[in-house]
Design an enzyme around this catalytic site. Sequence first.
Site, mmCIF file in Angstrom:
data_model
loop_
_atom_site.group_PDB
_atom_site.id
_atom_site.type_symbol
_atom_site.label_atom_id
_atom_site.label_comp_id
_atom_site.label_asym_id
_atom_site.label_seq_id
_atom_site.Cartn_x
_atom_site.Cartn_y
_atom_site.Cartn_z
ATOM 1 C CD GLU A 1 -34.756 3.394 -36.127
ATOM 2 O OE1 GLU A 1 -33.794 4.041 -36.599
ATOM 3 O OE2 GLU A 1 -35.808 3.166 -36.744
ATOM 4 C CE LYS B 1 -31.659 4.391 -44.365
ATOM 5 N NZ LYS B 1 -32.605 4.675 -45.453
ATOM 6 C CE LYS C 1 -39.635 3.913 -43.145
ATOM 7 N NZ LYS C 1 -38.926 3.266 -42.051
HETATM 8 N N1 PSU Z 1 -39.290 4.514 -38.544
HETATM 9 C C1 PSU Z 1 -39.584 5.837 -38.660
HETATM 10 N N2 PSU Z 1 -38.717 6.636 -39.341
HETATM 11 C C2 PSU Z 1 -37.560 6.134 -39.918
HETATM 12 C C3 PSU Z 1 -37.260 4.735 -39.785
HETATM 13 C C4 PSU Z 1 -38.172 3.966 -39.095
HETATM 14 O O1 PSU Z 1 -40.616 6.292 -38.174
HETATM 15 O O2 PSU Z 1 -36.807 6.892 -40.537
HETATM 16 C C5 PSU Z 1 -35.978 4.176 -40.405
HETATM 17 C C6 PSU Z 1 -35.518 2.871 -39.744
HETATM 18 O O3 PSU Z 1 -34.178 3.035 -39.338
HETATM 19 C C7 PSU Z 1 -35.624 1.843 -40.843
HETATM 20 C C8 PSU Z 1 -35.332 2.686 -42.055
HETATM 21 O O4 PSU Z 1 -34.724 0.757 -40.679
HETATM 22 O O5 PSU Z 1 -36.129 3.848 -41.794
HETATM 23 C C9 PSU Z 1 -35.690 1.992 -43.355
HETATM 24 O O6 PSU Z 1 -34.883 2.500 -44.376
HETATM 25 P P1 PSU Z 1 -34.807 1.765 -45.799
HETATM 26 O O7 PSU Z 1 -36.197 1.828 -46.336
HETATM 27 O O8 PSU Z 1 -33.816 2.570 -46.600
HETATM 28 O O9 PSU Z 1 -34.339 0.365 -45.529
#
Ligand code: PSU
Length: 316
Positions: free
Chosen positions: A33, A96, A172
Amino acid sequence: MEQPTKPDVRERLVLSADVRAALGAGQPVVALESTLVSHGLPYPQNVAVARASEAAVRNARATPATVAIHDGRILVGLDAAALEALATAPPDTVRKAARPSLAAALVAGGWAATTVSATMIAASAAGIRVFATGGIGGVHRGAFGATSTLDVSSDLEELARTPVAVVCAGPKAILDLPLTLEYLETRGVPVVAIGQDDVPGFYSTSSGIPAAHVADDVAAAARIVAAHLGLGLGSGILLCTPVPAAAALPSAEARAAIERALADAESAGIHGPALTPWLLARIAELTDGASIRANTALIENNARVAGLLAVALAGA
Ligand code: PSU
Ligand code: MN
Protein backbone atom coordinates in the site's frame (compact mmCIF):
# COMPACT_ATOMS: atom_id res chain seq x y z
CA MET A 1 -28.49 -7.66 -28.93
CA GLU A 2 -25.56 -6.31 -26.97
CA GLN A 3 -25.24 -7.61 -23.43
CA PRO A 4 -25.34 -4.80 -20.86
CA THR A 5 -22.04 -4.91 -18.96
CA LYS A 6 -21.75 -4.04 -15.31
CA PRO A 7 -19.07 -1.41 -14.73
CA ASP A 8 -16.28 -2.46 -12.43
CA VAL A 9 -13.09 -1.28 -10.79
CA ARG A 10 -10.97 -3.21 -13.31
CA GLU A 11 -11.60 -0.43 -15.85
CA ARG A 12 -9.53 1.87 -13.61
CA LEU A 13 -6.54 -0.44 -13.15
CA VAL A 14 -3.18 0.08 -14.84
CA LEU A 15 -0.84 -2.85 -14.19
CA SER A 16 2.89 -2.34 -14.60
CA ALA A 17 4.55 -4.58 -17.19
CA ASP A 18 6.24 -6.83 -14.61
CA VAL A 19 3.09 -7.23 -12.51
CA ARG A 20 1.08 -8.07 -15.62
CA ALA A 21 3.69 -10.63 -16.71
CA ALA A 22 3.90 -12.26 -13.27
CA LEU A 23 0.12 -12.54 -12.93
CA GLY A 24 -0.20 -13.87 -16.47
CA ALA A 25 2.36 -16.58 -15.71
CA GLY A 26 0.70 -17.52 -12.40
CA GLN A 27 3.75 -16.33 -10.45
CA PRO A 28 3.47 -14.97 -6.88
CA VAL A 29 2.69 -11.25 -6.53
CA VAL A 30 2.45 -9.16 -3.35
CA ALA A 31 0.46 -5.91 -3.21
CA LEU A 32 1.92 -3.09 -1.09
CA GLU A 33 0.00 0.00 0.00
CA SER A 34 0.98 3.65 -0.30
CA THR A 35 -0.72 5.53 2.55
CA LEU A 36 2.07 4.52 4.90
CA VAL A 37 4.41 6.24 2.41
CA SER A 38 2.45 9.48 1.96
CA HIS A 39 0.81 9.87 5.37
CA GLY A 40 2.37 7.35 7.74
CA LEU A 41 6.08 8.21 7.67
CA PRO A 42 8.24 11.28 7.00
CA TYR A 43 10.58 11.68 4.02
CA PRO A 44 13.11 10.13 3.44
CA GLN A 45 12.25 7.13 5.65
CA ASN A 46 9.01 6.69 3.69
CA VAL A 47 10.64 6.18 0.30
CA ALA A 48 13.44 4.10 1.84
CA VAL A 49 10.98 1.67 3.41
CA ALA A 50 8.88 1.50 0.24
CA ARG A 51 11.98 0.49 -1.73
CA ALA A 52 13.15 -1.91 0.97
CA SER A 53 9.70 -3.55 1.02
CA GLU A 54 9.79 -4.07 -2.75
CA ALA A 55 13.30 -5.55 -2.42
CA ALA A 56 12.15 -7.85 0.40
CA VAL A 57 9.31 -9.17 -1.78
CA ARG A 58 11.76 -9.74 -4.66
CA ASN A 59 14.24 -11.52 -2.36
CA ALA A 60 11.46 -13.95 -1.52
CA ARG A 61 11.08 -14.52 -5.31
CA ALA A 62 7.75 -12.74 -5.65
CA THR A 63 6.85 -9.59 -7.60
CA PRO A 64 5.94 -6.45 -5.64
CA ALA A 65 2.94 -4.36 -6.75
CA THR A 66 2.80 -1.04 -4.92
CA VAL A 67 -0.66 0.49 -5.38
CA ALA A 68 -1.46 4.22 -5.69
CA ILE A 69 -3.84 6.46 -7.61
CA HIS A 70 -2.74 8.95 -10.25
CA ASP A 71 -4.95 11.07 -12.50
CA GLY A 72 -8.00 8.85 -12.26
CA ARG A 73 -6.18 5.53 -12.63
CA ILE A 74 -5.35 2.92 -10.01
CA LEU A 75 -1.72 2.02 -10.60
CA VAL A 76 -0.77 -1.53 -9.60
CA GLY A 77 3.02 -1.53 -9.64
CA LEU A 78 4.85 1.81 -9.41
CA ASP A 79 8.18 2.68 -11.03
CA ALA A 80 10.94 4.43 -9.04
CA ALA A 81 9.96 7.90 -10.28
CA ALA A 82 6.32 7.42 -9.28
CA LEU A 83 7.32 6.20 -5.83
CA GLU A 84 9.60 9.21 -5.35
CA ALA A 85 6.87 11.62 -6.53
CA LEU A 86 4.41 10.15 -4.08
CA ALA A 87 6.92 10.20 -1.20
CA THR A 88 8.07 13.79 -1.78
CA ALA A 89 4.69 15.42 -2.53
CA PRO A 90 3.56 17.66 0.35
CA PRO A 91 1.13 15.49 2.38
CA ASP A 92 -1.78 17.89 1.87
CA THR A 93 -1.51 17.43 -1.91
CA VAL A 94 -1.92 13.65 -1.71
CA ARG A 95 -5.36 12.31 -0.82
CA LYS A 96 -5.82 9.32 1.44
CA ALA A 97 -8.07 6.97 -0.52
CA ALA A 98 -10.11 4.35 1.31
CA ARG A 99 -13.29 2.57 0.10
CA PRO A 100 -15.47 5.59 1.02
CA SER A 101 -13.10 8.11 -0.60
CA LEU A 102 -11.98 6.10 -3.65
CA ALA A 103 -14.36 7.69 -6.16
CA ALA A 104 -13.56 11.26 -5.09
CA ALA A 105 -9.83 10.50 -5.22
CA LEU A 106 -10.19 9.18 -8.79
CA VAL A 107 -12.21 12.19 -9.90
CA ALA A 108 -9.88 14.75 -8.26
CA GLY A 109 -6.86 13.87 -10.40
CA GLY A 110 -3.27 14.07 -9.15
CA TRP A 111 -1.87 11.65 -6.61
CA ALA A 112 -3.79 9.70 -4.00
CA ALA A 113 -2.41 7.02 -1.72
CA THR A 114 -4.38 3.87 -1.04
CA THR A 115 -5.12 2.64 2.49
CA VAL A 116 -5.60 -1.02 3.36
CA SER A 117 -9.23 -0.96 2.18
CA ALA A 118 -8.53 0.67 -1.20
CA THR A 119 -5.42 -1.49 -1.75
CA MET A 120 -7.42 -4.66 -1.05
CA ILE A 121 -10.01 -3.57 -3.61
CA ALA A 122 -7.28 -3.02 -6.21
CA ALA A 123 -5.43 -6.23 -5.35
CA SER A 124 -8.55 -8.35 -5.54
CA ALA A 125 -9.59 -6.79 -8.88
CA ALA A 126 -6.09 -7.44 -10.28
CA GLY A 127 -6.07 -11.07 -9.11
CA ILE A 128 -3.49 -10.57 -6.33
CA ARG A 129 -4.14 -12.67 -3.22
CA VAL A 130 -1.43 -11.44 -0.81
CA PHE A 131 -0.91 -7.91 0.49
CA ALA A 132 1.46 -6.44 3.10
CA THR A 133 0.91 -3.31 5.18
CA GLY A 134 2.39 -2.09 8.48
CA GLY A 135 -0.48 -2.25 10.96
CA ILE A 136 -4.13 -2.36 9.98
CA GLY A 137 -6.60 0.29 11.10
CA GLY A 138 -9.33 -0.77 13.51
CA VAL A 139 -11.65 0.38 16.26
CA HIS A 140 -10.28 3.64 17.66
CA ARG A 141 -10.27 4.10 21.41
CA GLY A 142 -13.48 5.89 22.33
CA ALA A 143 -15.25 4.67 19.17
CA PHE A 144 -17.96 3.16 21.36
CA GLY A 145 -19.10 4.21 24.82
CA ALA A 146 -20.52 7.26 26.51
CA THR A 147 -19.07 9.81 24.08
CA SER A 148 -18.67 7.51 21.10
CA THR A 149 -16.95 8.77 17.95
CA LEU A 150 -17.95 5.64 15.97
CA ASP A 151 -14.48 5.81 14.37
CA VAL A 152 -13.91 2.34 12.97
CA SER A 153 -11.42 2.02 10.13
CA SER A 154 -12.77 0.93 6.76
CA ASP A 155 -9.92 -1.61 6.84
CA LEU A 156 -12.06 -3.89 9.01
CA GLU A 157 -15.12 -3.91 6.75
CA GLU A 158 -12.88 -4.51 3.75
CA LEU A 159 -11.33 -7.54 5.42
CA ALA A 160 -14.88 -8.82 5.89
CA ARG A 161 -15.82 -8.50 2.23
CA THR A 162 -12.72 -8.86 0.04
CA PRO A 163 -10.84 -12.16 -0.32
CA VAL A 164 -7.22 -11.09 0.14
CA ALA A 165 -4.66 -12.25 2.74
CA VAL A 166 -3.30 -9.20 4.60
CA VAL A 167 0.04 -9.44 6.42
CA CYS A 168 0.54 -6.93 9.26
CA ALA A 169 2.32 -6.55 12.62
CA GLY A 170 -1.03 -6.45 14.38
CA PRO A 171 -3.60 -3.66 14.43
CA LYS A 172 -1.91 -0.33 15.16
CA ALA A 173 -1.22 0.11 18.88
CA ILE A 174 -3.09 3.45 18.96
CA LEU A 175 -6.36 1.47 18.63
CA ASP A 176 -8.63 -0.38 21.01
CA LEU A 177 -7.14 -3.82 20.34
CA PRO A 178 -9.71 -6.00 22.18
CA LEU A 179 -12.61 -4.29 20.36
CA THR A 180 -10.77 -4.51 17.03
CA LEU A 181 -10.34 -8.27 17.49
CA GLU A 182 -14.00 -8.67 18.51
CA TYR A 183 -15.08 -6.74 15.45
CA LEU A 184 -12.99 -8.95 13.15
CA GLU A 185 -14.42 -12.07 14.75
CA THR A 186 -17.99 -10.81 14.37
CA ARG A 187 -17.40 -9.99 10.72
CA GLY A 188 -15.91 -13.43 10.05
CA VAL A 189 -12.27 -12.50 9.54
CA PRO A 190 -9.74 -15.10 10.77
CA VAL A 191 -6.80 -13.61 12.70
CA VAL A 192 -3.68 -15.79 12.61
CA ALA A 193 -0.48 -15.04 14.55
CA ILE A 194 2.65 -16.48 12.96
CA GLY A 195 5.31 -17.98 15.23
CA GLN A 196 3.91 -16.80 18.58
CA ASP A 197 0.78 -17.21 20.68
CA ASP A 198 -0.05 -13.52 21.16
CA VAL A 199 -1.28 -10.99 18.66
CA PRO A 200 1.75 -8.79 17.90
CA GLY A 201 1.56 -5.30 19.40
CA PHE A 202 2.64 -3.31 16.30
CA TYR A 203 5.48 -1.27 17.90
CA SER A 204 6.14 -4.12 20.35
CA THR A 205 6.41 -7.84 19.70
CA SER A 206 3.42 -8.80 21.85
CA SER A 207 0.12 -7.14 22.70
CA GLY A 208 -0.44 -9.54 25.60
CA ILE A 209 -3.64 -10.80 23.95
CA PRO A 210 -3.70 -14.42 22.69
CA ALA A 211 -4.46 -14.79 18.98
CA ALA A 212 -7.51 -16.79 17.91
CA HIS A 213 -5.31 -18.90 15.65
CA VAL A 214 -1.60 -19.65 15.65
CA ALA A 215 0.55 -20.88 12.76
CA ASP A 216 4.03 -22.07 13.68
CA ASP A 217 5.59 -20.74 10.50
CA VAL A 218 4.79 -19.26 7.10
CA ALA A 219 4.17 -22.67 5.54
CA ALA A 220 1.53 -23.43 8.20
CA ALA A 221 0.01 -19.97 7.70
CA ALA A 222 -0.15 -20.59 3.94
CA ARG A 223 -2.18 -23.76 4.50
CA ILE A 224 -4.77 -21.81 6.52
CA VAL A 225 -4.84 -19.02 3.92
CA ALA A 226 -5.30 -21.52 1.07
CA ALA A 227 -8.11 -23.25 2.97
CA HIS A 228 -9.82 -19.95 3.83
CA LEU A 229 -9.65 -18.52 0.30
CA GLY A 230 -10.65 -21.92 -1.08
CA LEU A 231 -13.94 -21.81 0.83
CA GLY A 232 -15.09 -18.89 -1.31
CA LEU A 233 -16.60 -17.08 1.66
CA GLY A 234 -15.70 -13.74 0.12
CA SER A 235 -13.81 -12.52 3.17
CA GLY A 236 -10.15 -11.79 3.71
CA ILE A 237 -7.81 -13.20 6.33
CA LEU A 238 -5.39 -11.37 8.62
CA LEU A 239 -1.88 -12.69 9.27
CA CYS A 240 0.09 -11.08 12.09
CA THR A 241 3.85 -11.29 12.38
CA PRO A 242 5.78 -9.37 15.06
CA VAL A 243 8.12 -6.41 14.57
CA PRO A 244 11.77 -7.64 14.50
CA ALA A 245 12.96 -7.70 18.13
CA ALA A 246 15.96 -5.39 17.55
CA ALA A 247 13.67 -2.54 16.41
CA ALA A 248 10.77 -3.12 18.82
CA LEU A 249 9.77 -0.46 21.33
CA PRO A 250 9.58 -1.67 24.93
CA SER A 251 5.84 -2.04 25.72
CA ALA A 252 5.92 0.49 28.57
CA GLU A 253 7.62 3.14 26.43
CA ALA A 254 5.16 2.58 23.58
CA ARG A 255 2.19 2.72 25.95
CA ALA A 256 3.31 6.00 27.53
CA ALA A 257 3.87 7.69 24.16
CA ILE A 258 0.52 6.43 22.80
CA GLU A 259 -1.42 7.67 25.81
CA ARG A 260 0.21 11.09 25.66
CA ALA A 261 -0.39 11.32 21.88
CA LEU A 262 -4.06 10.34 22.28
CA ALA A 263 -4.55 13.03 24.93
CA ASP A 264 -2.82 15.60 22.70
CA ALA A 265 -5.00 14.65 19.71
CA GLU A 266 -8.08 15.12 21.83
CA SER A 267 -6.98 18.60 22.98
CA ALA A 268 -6.09 19.51 19.40
CA GLY A 269 -9.52 18.32 18.18
CA ILE A 270 -8.11 15.90 15.60
CA HIS A 271 -10.56 13.34 14.21
CA GLY A 272 -11.57 11.43 11.06
CA PRO A 273 -9.01 10.29 8.47
CA ALA A 274 -6.47 12.82 9.83
CA LEU A 275 -6.33 11.10 13.22
CA THR A 276 -4.11 8.10 12.44
CA PRO A 277 -1.39 10.09 10.58
CA TRP A 278 -1.44 12.74 13.32
CA LEU A 279 -0.99 10.17 16.09
CA LEU A 280 1.84 8.38 14.26
CA ALA A 281 3.70 11.68 13.78
CA ARG A 282 3.17 12.72 17.41
CA ILE A 283 4.42 9.34 18.69
CA ALA A 284 7.54 9.76 16.53
CA GLU A 285 8.25 13.09 18.28
CA LEU A 286 7.58 11.68 21.72
CA THR A 287 9.90 8.69 21.18
CA ASP A 288 12.67 10.67 19.46
CA GLY A 289 12.20 8.68 16.27
CA ALA A 290 12.33 5.23 17.88
CA SER A 291 8.74 4.60 16.72
CA ILE A 292 9.81 5.32 13.13
CA ARG A 293 12.59 2.74 13.39
CA ALA A 294 10.08 0.18 14.69
CA ASN A 295 7.51 1.12 12.04
CA THR A 296 9.95 0.89 9.11
CA ALA A 297 11.43 -2.40 10.39
CA LEU A 298 8.00 -4.00 10.76
CA ILE A 299 6.82 -2.83 7.32
CA GLU A 300 9.87 -4.32 5.61
CA ASN A 301 9.54 -7.54 7.61
CA ASN A 302 5.84 -7.83 6.72
CA ALA A 303 6.74 -7.47 3.03
CA ARG A 304 9.30 -10.25 3.41
CA VAL A 305 6.78 -12.56 5.13
CA ALA A 306 4.12 -11.72 2.52
CA GLY A 307 6.61 -12.64 -0.23
CA LEU A 308 7.26 -16.02 1.40
CA LEU A 309 3.51 -16.53 1.86
CA ALA A 310 2.76 -15.70 -1.80
CA VAL A 311 5.46 -18.15 -2.91
CA ALA A 312 4.10 -20.88 -0.61
CA LEU A 313 0.56 -20.28 -1.95
CA ALA A 314 1.70 -20.39 -5.56
CA GLY A 315 3.34 -23.77 -4.90
CA ALA A 316 0.30 -25.18 -3.08
N1 PSU B 1 0.49 0.85 8.62
C1 PSU B 1 1.47 1.71 9.02
N2 PSU B 1 1.29 3.04 8.81
C2 PSU B 1 0.13 3.54 8.21
C3 PSU B 1 -0.89 2.62 7.80
C4 PSU B 1 -0.66 1.28 8.04
O1 PSU B 1 2.49 1.29 9.56
O2 PSU B 1 0.01 4.76 8.05
C5 PSU B 1 -2.16 3.16 7.13
C6 PSU B 1 -2.87 2.10 6.27
O3 PSU B 1 -3.05 2.64 4.98
C7 PSU B 1 -4.20 1.91 6.96
C8 PSU B 1 -4.44 3.28 7.53
O4 PSU B 1 -5.22 1.48 6.08
O5 PSU B 1 -3.15 3.59 8.08
C9 PSU B 1 -5.55 3.31 8.56
O6 PSU B 1 -6.11 4.58 8.58
P1 PSU B 1 -7.50 4.85 9.35
O7 PSU B 1 -7.22 4.52 10.77
O8 PSU B 1 -7.80 6.31 9.11
O9 PSU B 1 -8.51 3.94 8.72
MN1 MN C 1 -11.33 6.50 10.76
